[in-house]
Write a protein that holds these residues in place. Sequence first.
Motif, PDB file in Angstrom:
ATOM      1  N   GLU A   1      -6.717   7.007   8.589  1.00 59.16           N
ATOM      2  CA  GLU A   1      -6.638   5.244   7.133  1.00 59.16           C
ATOM      3  C   GLU A   1      -5.206   5.322   6.305  1.00 59.16           C
ATOM      4  N   ARG A   2      -4.637   6.445   5.761  1.00 52.51           N
ATOM      5  CA  ARG A   2      -4.140   6.746   5.140  1.00 52.51           C
ATOM      6  C   ARG A   2      -2.511   6.827   5.357  1.00 52.51           C
ATOM      7  N   CYS A   3      -2.578   7.300   6.881  1.00 59.40           N
ATOM      8  CA  CYS A   3      -1.388   7.384   7.184  1.00 59.40           C
ATOM      9  C   CYS A   3      -0.797   5.616   7.821  1.00 59.40           C
ATOM     10  N   VAL A   4       0.857   5.754   7.939  1.00 56.28           N
ATOM     11  CA  VAL A   4       1.109   4.550   8.384  1.00 56.28           C
ATOM     12  C   VAL A   4       2.577   5.807   9.251  1.00 56.28           C
TER      13      VAL A   4
ATOM     14  N   MET B   1       1.069  -1.300   0.213  1.00 55.59           N
ATOM     15  CA  MET B   1       0.063  -0.016   0.009  1.00 55.59           C
ATOM     16  C   MET B   1       1.007   0.776   0.039  1.00 55.59           C
ATOM     17  N   ARG B   2       0.187   2.311  -0.645  1.00 53.64           N
ATOM     18  CA  ARG B   2       0.683   3.226  -0.817  1.00 53.64           C
ATOM     19  C   ARG B   2       0.452   4.385   0.058  1.00 53.64           C
ATOM     20  N   TYR B   3       1.287   4.884   0.324  1.00 54.71           N
ATOM     21  CA  TYR B   3       0.620   5.881   1.948  1.00 54.71           C
ATOM     22  C   TYR B   3       0.817   7.478   1.538  1.00 54.71           C
ATOM     23  N   ASP B   4      -0.535   7.653   2.059  1.00 53.20           N
ATOM     24  CA  ASP B   4      -0.080   9.733   1.204  1.00 53.20           C
ATOM     25  C   ASP B   4       0.538   9.644   2.663  1.00 53.20           C
ATOM     26  N   LEU B   5       0.968   9.704   3.953  1.00 54.27           N
ATOM     27  CA  LEU B   5       1.887  10.509   4.576  1.00 54.27           C
ATOM     28  C   LEU B   5       2.596   9.023   5.578  1.00 54.27           C
ATOM     29  N   VAL B   6       3.631   9.255   6.138  1.00 54.24           N
ATOM     30  CA  VAL B   6       4.530   8.538   6.678  1.00 54.24           C
ATOM     31  C   VAL B   6       4.691   9.553   7.850  1.00 54.24           C
TER      32      VAL B   6
ATOM     33  N   PRO C   1       4.579  12.804   1.145  1.00 52.35           N
ATOM     34  CA  PRO C   1       4.652  13.401   2.046  1.00 52.35           C
ATOM     35  C   PRO C   1       5.223  12.721   3.437  1.00 52.35           C
ATOM     36  N   TYR C   2       6.108  13.530   4.838  1.00 50.75           N
ATOM     37  CA  TYR C   2       6.160  13.170   6.381  1.00 50.75           C
ATOM     38  C   TYR C   2       6.196  14.141   6.776  1.00 50.75           C
ATOM     39  N   CYS C   3       6.512  13.295   8.244  1.00 45.46           N
ATOM     40  CA  CYS C   3       6.395  14.604   8.907  1.00 45.46           C
ATOM     41  C   CYS C   3       7.129  13.864  10.060  1.00 45.46           C
TER      42      CYS C   3
END
Length: 214
Positions: free
Chosen positions: A162-165, A1-6, A104-106
């Motif tokens: 639900e789109r974050c890891v 799964m490709r996440y929208d935010l790490v 994107p990441y934070c």
Amino acid sequence: MRYDLVIFDNDGVLVDSEPISNRLLAAYLTELGHPTSYEDSVRDYMGSAMHRIHELILERTGQRLPAEFDEVFHQRVFTAFERELQPVPGVTGVLEKLAADGVPYCVASSGSHARIRVGHRTTGLDQWFPEERIFSSEDVGRGKPAPDLFLYAAERMGVAPERCVVVEDSPLGVQAAVAAGMDVFGFTAMTPAARLAGAGRLFADLGELAVLLV
């Protein structure tokens, strides 16, 4: 799964601060009359916001830590960071890949904003984490295992939970991410895999993380 935010935890995931912090915390608590080994500190406090340390000591001993506890502890930690702190091996490669892939990441940390910034400045990671990508338990009032910090980070970054890891190395952080409805990858460099059982995937080297995030 490709996440929208790490969402990265900071201590132990981006910067190799946990050995330093827990050594100093164990020594300071022992100095104050609360005998604590390094192993005790890692087990009980790793991933905690400062308020949880106060709460556990009060619960266990009926005694409050001194009013200046946080200030003195942070002074000791920051001094040690400037002398000893290193980035976690492989972290730059992971950040480079995320940037190249446009993911994107934070960072969302139980540590204070000051602690995060000192660590990033010392290790050179500040170039990867501008102000708008840094979130602290100070922003929400409750640290991990409450989900508040991760939910706040996702909201500010404009991504559904639900789109974050979340990339975590502490049981408290894993619990918080699960409670937030996010997937979790557990980093086992310092924590036995069994204590990160809530994580969907486990990895022992950041080189593995780059593959998991594809």
